[in-house]
Design a protein around this motif. Structure first.
Motif: not given
Lengths: 439, 223
Positions: A1-3, A5-6, A351, A355, B79, B98-99, B103, B106, B109-111
């Motif tokens: 998962m990354n920005v 994809r979001l 986040l 981000q 953060a 919308y996920l 997702d 998940l 995991a971005i952070a």
């Protein structure tokens, strides 16, 4: 998962928001590319059509609009060709007789007195001893004599008022005077009818003494590369007095004559024989000059058209870009408001501000990038369809500009990101605690 | 102590008046402890949770999570600290609409940038019995499934402390029991849970219950 994809998931979820942003960028880019493509087509067309027009003008002017010189019957034409001057005279009354006749093959009558004199007759011209006998031409003119049976037209040659003098380029140079800038003449019948009385008084550039009379030089003609460069023009009546030719002229120049037959000079001779017996007619002046003038005019018209289109595009395109940029900013602002709960939870789960900023700017960059591609294709297609290129032109290769495509691919995302910058910063600075408490 | 709040006070300043949400409150939770906080609406429960979670700085007092004061850290580091050490579960779930389930789980995991996030997420989803719902968006899930998804998301980065704000408020008895069971399970693994709730059923799972009113602890009582 990354920005990213979001970002992509959000775009797929809020398709309308994305589509509106995309259309906005596409319109701005399409407008810019369309205008540039049309202008390029315009340039090509101007270039090619200008050549065609010049050729047409050359053909047209070849058969029309020539000049003739009416001379006394006893004037030796060889003298004119070798010495450049006329020594025989005819009554001034001939001009009036011609003007009052109903002759149709002749236009623009210019009676004149012509002399060849030493340049040193102008007191302020200092010549080295070796050049003391250098000559110049003096033409006495009263400007045009209107043909009674015709409507007034814009005169081709200006009147020279008494006491004034117009000098050719070389004479002006001897007097250390620069050529006068061309005045903005208003054309047409109305202006001609106003008469000379209402003309602005010309500025005196220099005052000289010529053959014992004082003259004010009001104009220095530009360099023409012919004998006009070594000519001065004074008032007809004054020239008659100076050269002891009262009520006499040496010749009548008739400009822009028109004939229906191929042997045009013979046709005019035939007409004049009845009106002015005892005169002779010769063709005067190289027609190439008239054609060159026509070509220049055609080129000027084409360049002016191009400049008009450029200035129109110069106003329209920035307005559209500004409008679309504002619209993208508003869409981004609405998007931020709509997603405040999401921003709150994303901040809560860790986040960072940057981000969150990237989520909104990333979307704007994608909108800009895809909008640039769509807009370029639409604008280029529009330019191809609307730009009128001559047949047999490989329009695609001539109009396609890779540097323009590259520029739009870089600039459109940058502008979209810039337009979304403030909403994105607002989103990144939202306090998650406040959002989560509100929910 | 995994979570320690010492003499914490917080007052909200509004145009009309000042509202004291927490007044010199002290609370500690050990590793493996399930602590419930009860009280009437507006008593400061959510404020307590936000302060404990490093989201809302107190006016005075100290907050320590596993020995670190998150408010002493710069914003970006705070953060990151939150992502690694604290999990949140809310009554309103706060899933990203919308996920899909996978997702959403998940998202932390971005952070954290956790490399084994995918496997961990799938493991959690399977643990909560939602492996057949991987790509369903929240609108396609039942409320119980939404809360289990939110719980899985809170657990992705293996936090030390789990903060739960009325997690059973929108759930039926069965789903509430399942969620509370999972919270209990988390403490069994060494984590600490701070649960604020109205729900008396939740209290049954807690090792201790703290009552607060007017921003102060009024009567601690054993479960």
């Amino acid at each position: 998962m990354n920005v990213w994809r979001l970002v992509l998931r959000e775009i797929l979820h809020r398709k309308l928001n994305f589509a509106m942003g995309l259309v906005s960028v596409a319109v701005a880019v399409g407008c810019f590319v369309g205008a540039r493509t049309l202008l390029r087509a315009d340039e090509i067309q101007t270039e090619q059509a200008g050549k065609a027009l010049e050729d047409s003008m050359r053909k047209i002017t070849k058969g029309l609009g020539f000049n003739i010189l009416i001379l006394p019957e006893d004037q030796d034409v060889n003298e004119l060709h070798t010495e450049g001057t006329l020594t025989k005279s005819m009554p001034y009354e001939y001009v009036e007789r011609l003007a009052n006749s109903k002759i149709v093959t002749i236009n623009h009558l210019l009676p004149m007195v012509v002399r060849k004199v030493r340049m040193a007759e102008i007191d302020k011209i200092e010549l080295p001893p070796a050049e003391s006998e250098t000559s110049m031409y003096v033409i006495g003119t009263r400007g045009e004599v209107p043909l009674v049976h015709r409507d007034l037209k814009k005169p081709l040659e200006d009147h020279v008022p008494a006491g004034t003098m117009v000098v050719g380029f070389q004479i002006g140079k001897k007097l250390q005077l620069k050529p006068s800038k061309p005045s903005k003449k208003k054309s047409g019948k109305k202006n001609a009818q106003k008469g000379e009385a209402k003309k602005a008084k010309p500025k005196t550039l220099e005052t000289v003494n010529f053959l014992g009379r004082e003259f004010k030089i009001t104009k220095v003609k530009p360099e023409l590369g012919n004998r006009d460069d070594s000519t001065i023009w004074i008032n007809l009546t004054e020239s008659q007095e100076l050269f002891d030719s009262k009520n006499l002229v040496n010749g009548i120049l008739a400009l822009e004559c028109n004939c229906a037959t191929a042997d045009r000079v013979a046709e005019i001779r035939n007409d004049l024989e009845r009106i002015l017996p005892g005169t002779q007619v010769i063709e005067s002046g190289p027609p190439a000059l008239a054609r060159a003038e026509a070509r220049n005019q055609a080129k000027q018209v084409a360049v002016k058209n191009l400049e008009q289109h450029q200035s129109f595009a110069g106003v329209l395109v920035p307005l559209v870009v500004l409008g679309c940029g504002t619209w993208i900013g508003l869409l981004a602002f609405g998007n931020v408001r709509q997603r405040s709960s999401e921003i709150g939870i994303l901040r809560a789960i860790g986040l960072r501000s940057v981000q969150i900023l990237l989520i909104f700017l990333g979307k704007a960059i994608l909108i800009g990038l895809i909008g640039a591609v769509v807009g370029y294709a639409a604008g280029f297609g529009f330019g191809m369809a609307m730009g009128t290129l001559p047949e047999a032109t490989d329009a695609w290769s001539q109009l396609f500009a890779p540097e323009l495509l590259l520029a739009t691919l870089l600039i459109a995302p940058a502008i979209a990101a810039l337009a979304s910058w403030i909403p994105a910063v607002l989103a990144s600075r939202q306090d998650p605690a406040m959002i989560l408490q509100a929910d | 102590m995994l979570l320690e709040l010492q003499n914490v006070s917080k007052t909200y300043h509004t145009a009309k008046s000042d509202v004291c949400a927490l007044n010199d409150l002290t609370l500690t939770i050990d590793a493996g402890q399930f602590q419930a906080v009860q009280g009437p609406s507006g008593c400061g429960k959510t404020t307590l949770l936000l302060i404990a979670g490093g989201l809302l700085a107190p006016d005075s007092g100290t907050v320590l999570v596993d020995g670190t004061n998150p408010y002493s850290l710069p914003p970006n580091e705070r953060a990151q600290f939150r992502a690694s050490n604290i999990g949140f579960v809310f009554q309103q779930f706060h899933l990203i609409p919308y996920l899909g389930v996978l997702d959403n789980v998940l998202a932390p995991a971005i952070a954290s940038g956790r490399t084994d996030a995918q496997a961990r997420a799938e493991e959690l989803i399977a643990h909560f019995g939602m492996q057949d719902r991987l790509h369903h968006v929240p609108a396609q899930l039942s409320t119980g499934e939404r809360q289990r998804t939110a719980l899985a998301r809170a657990l992705l980065n293996e936090p030390k402390v789990l903060l739960a704000d009325e997690p059973t408020g929108n759930l039926d008895h069965e789903n509430a029991a399942a969620v509370l069971g999972h919270l209990k399970e988390f403490t069994a693994g060494g984590g600490a849970v701070l649960l604020v709730t109205h729900d008396d059923r939740a209290v049954e799972y807690a090792e201790s219950v703290t009552n607060i009113d007017g921003g102060q602890i009024v009567a601690p009582q054993p479960a």
